[in-house]
Design an enzyme around this catalytic site. Sequence first.
Site, PDB file in Angstrom:
ATOM      1  N   CYS A  12       0.856  -1.177   0.000  1.00  0.00           N
ATOM      2  CA  CYS A  12       0.000   0.000   0.000  1.00  0.00           C
ATOM      3  C   CYS A  12       0.900   1.237   0.000  1.00  0.00           C
ATOM      4  CB  CYS A  12      -0.875   0.001   1.243  1.00  0.00           C
ATOM      5  SG  CYS A  12       0.108   0.109   2.722  1.00  0.00           S
ATOM      6  N   CYS A  94       2.664   6.146   8.687  1.00  0.00           N
ATOM      7  CA  CYS A  94       1.787   6.384   7.540  1.00  0.00           C
ATOM      8  C   CYS A  94       0.909   7.617   7.825  1.00  0.00           C
ATOM      9  CB  CYS A  94       0.897   5.171   7.304  1.00  0.00           C
ATOM     10  SG  CYS A  94      -0.309   5.482   6.020  1.00  0.00           S
ATOM     11  N   HIS A 121      -1.874  -4.800  18.722  1.00  0.00           N
ATOM     12  CA  HIS A 121      -1.288  -4.382  17.440  1.00  0.00           C
ATOM     13  C   HIS A 121      -0.525  -3.091  17.653  1.00  0.00           C
ATOM     14  CE1 HIS A 121      -0.922  -3.043  13.302  1.00  0.00           C
ATOM     15  NE2 HIS A 121      -1.168  -4.296  12.929  1.00  0.00           N
ATOM     16  N   GLU A 123      -0.017  -0.572  15.895  1.00  0.00           N
ATOM     17  CA  GLU A 123      -0.698   0.666  15.491  1.00  0.00           C
ATOM     18  C   GLU A 123      -1.626   1.147  16.612  1.00  0.00           C
ATOM     19  OE1 GLU A 123      -2.892   0.642  11.707  1.00  0.00           O
ATOM     20  OE2 GLU A 123      -4.236   2.110  12.618  1.00  0.00           O
ATOM     21  N   SER A 267       1.569  -5.561   2.925  1.00  0.00           N
ATOM     22  CA  SER A 267       3.014  -5.600   3.167  1.00  0.00           C
ATOM     23  C   SER A 267       3.696  -6.681   2.324  1.00  0.00           C
ATOM     24  CB  SER A 267       3.259  -5.842   4.657  1.00  0.00           C
ATOM     25  OG  SER A 267       2.446  -6.903   5.104  1.00  0.00           O
TER      26      SER A 267
HETATM   27 FE1  F3S Z   1      -3.263   2.230   4.839  1.00  0.00          FE
HETATM   28 FE2  F3S Z   1      -1.002   1.172   4.312  1.00  0.00          FE
HETATM   29 FE3  F3S Z   1      -1.099   3.392   5.634  1.00  0.00          FE
HETATM   30  S1  F3S Z   1      -2.801   0.112   4.871  1.00  0.00           S
HETATM   31  S2  F3S Z   1      -2.914   3.160   6.786  1.00  0.00           S
HETATM   32  S3  F3S Z   1      -1.751   3.119   3.532  1.00  0.00           S
HETATM   33  S4  F3S Z   1       0.290   1.775   5.979  1.00  0.00           S
END
Ligand code: F3S
Length: 653
Positions: A12, A94, A121, A123, A267
């Site tokens: 992504c 991100c 997790h 995040e 990933s």
């Molecule tokens: Fe989405 Fe990838 Fe960022 S899944 S939140 S673009 S790390």
Amino acid sequence: MYIEIAEKAGFCFGVKRAIALAEQTAEKYSDVCTLGELIHNERAVSELAGKGIRSIVNVSEAKGKPLMIRSHGVAKTVENEARKIASEVIDATCPFVKKIHNIVADVPENAKSIVLGDEEHPEVVGIIGSANCTAYACRDFEDIKRLFERGEITENDTVILVAQTTFDRSRFLDCSRKVGESYGCVKIYDTICDATVKRQECARQLAKRAALMIVVGGKSSSNTRKLADICGEYCETVFVTSADEIPLQVLKNLRSDSIIGITAGASTPAYTIKEVHERMNEEIIKNTNENEEDFASLLEQDQSFNRLYTGKRVKATVVSVSKKEAVVEVGAKQTGYIVREELTNDPNAEVEDIVKPGDVIDAVVVKVDDSVGTAALSKKRVDAQLGLEKLQAVKDSAETIEGTVAQVVKGGVIVIYENTRVFIPASHTGVPRGGKLDDLLKKSVKFKIIEVTNERGGRVVGSIRQAIKEDRDAERAKFWETIEVGQKFDGEVRSIESYGVFVDIGAVDGLVHTADLTWNRVGHPKDIVKVGDKISVVVKSFDPEKKRVSLSAKDPDDNPWTKFVSEYRKGDVIKATVVSITEFGAFAQIIPGVDGLIHISQISTERVTSIASVLTVGQVVEVKIIDIDEEKSRVSLSIKALMETDAPAEEEE
Ligand code: F3S
């Protein structure tokens, strides 16, 4: 068999960005630390290690070295510590995750934050560590409910809810709906990453068509695991980290026209996906070789790469059209054709209405006849599949769409929407029971989708009635927002009662009381209006709570009282017609809409015991106006007063 890779799969935006930043940093420094593995992919991590990018567990290990914060982000305290210890901090969080950090950081200290996601997790750990207020990780609505039940959060708190970027969207929607219904104090932010949603949706759509799905990604990647869960709902699914792990024996169970789908987590590097694709290709060819002895000769033929087989989806270029069919070119040795019935579901459409020479369309092979060198194709089957997907999305978003009624069938009608048949049961057509469904034929109608199933080639059910109701509800809400006393409407009489009539003024029906129908005397409302009559009305009063509107059909410009007071004075002697007799007197009409009362004591100089013996309804009498009460719009009349003036004259005579 053929292989299809999901439209959105693999790295992504956030992961690509993090890897690019890591590689740039590695060009400047020989030893670059990342706090935790940069991405959840074992192979990618070991390749990064080869470039001098290694992962560490504690910030203290980065003393004097450049340290990267990976795309998941970290808690504020961790970042602060890193900035003290490391020679440089490269923040690869991100931007979508950063946005969540900012949301929770902006919430006041005495508020509460709820993070929907996996509490372990990284995040979620980072988001919770970025909040200034108390923050809780919850997996679902039940977890949130428990917080309220235990009193950790109350209805008086300011509460926000965010979600882990990779949280499953349907679970998020379900949870946020329940939260919205149960706890009004919670402000909900949809923070699910579009990249995740798109990957999940593309995987879901491919899995619906495929016989086997191969999901590629690191075992520790939660978004890859979610993709595998989604695909597993629709077809056989294998989760592999590389091409070497593919359990090739599964191919043996597949039919020759099966689709094998490949998808990958956010990933997963593109080269891993490519390797899986190539391995599957080799395996399919090997299997086919075993089954077809003459496969080698087929490969030698120049058409081999465009071999047509039943179920293959192709791009077809329309060469010519006739009344019966369209001839198409599909880049194979066979001549393709699509008969009218396979072009569209609309029985009223002509071939040339649907395609024209030069058009490139998606079609599926339904039969190959090598003896005559033709291939029969279908456009409508591809459209139907796409249509089902589209209509499922329409249903999920509760959108109203428009289509043309193509057929009246047993129990309802068929509407064609983008070449997909939508069945609308008679009870959902909006046509009253016993009404003619034929009246809808070839008409464009607005409707909502209430059911989509994939069984037996797919079935879609719609409702015109629900769309009408939604329009009407919106119209009503607007009506109650804007209604004012004195507002004028042109309405239609809906029903007649003894006490008045109900008038349709658009969004609602209002009541015109009998006394407000006309300035004249009315016996029964049906004497002056009938159902369906168009009348102009003005709002007298309204009650939004009880949803009642009181109307008047009297035109203020025609008010007979105004006319009366301008033309008549007290003392005038006039002729009036007796219109009713009561115990205390008789009412006599002076002009239409204005009656005066001749009190029993004013009927005669003689004592009157029975009014009916002196006056009759319809009788024209000469009366004197003895009083005008302008405030109450009342007139008093007298016959006796005239007799008294007459009496002395008679005596003189
Ligand atoms: Fe989405 Fe990838 Fe960022 S899944 S939140 S673009 S790390």
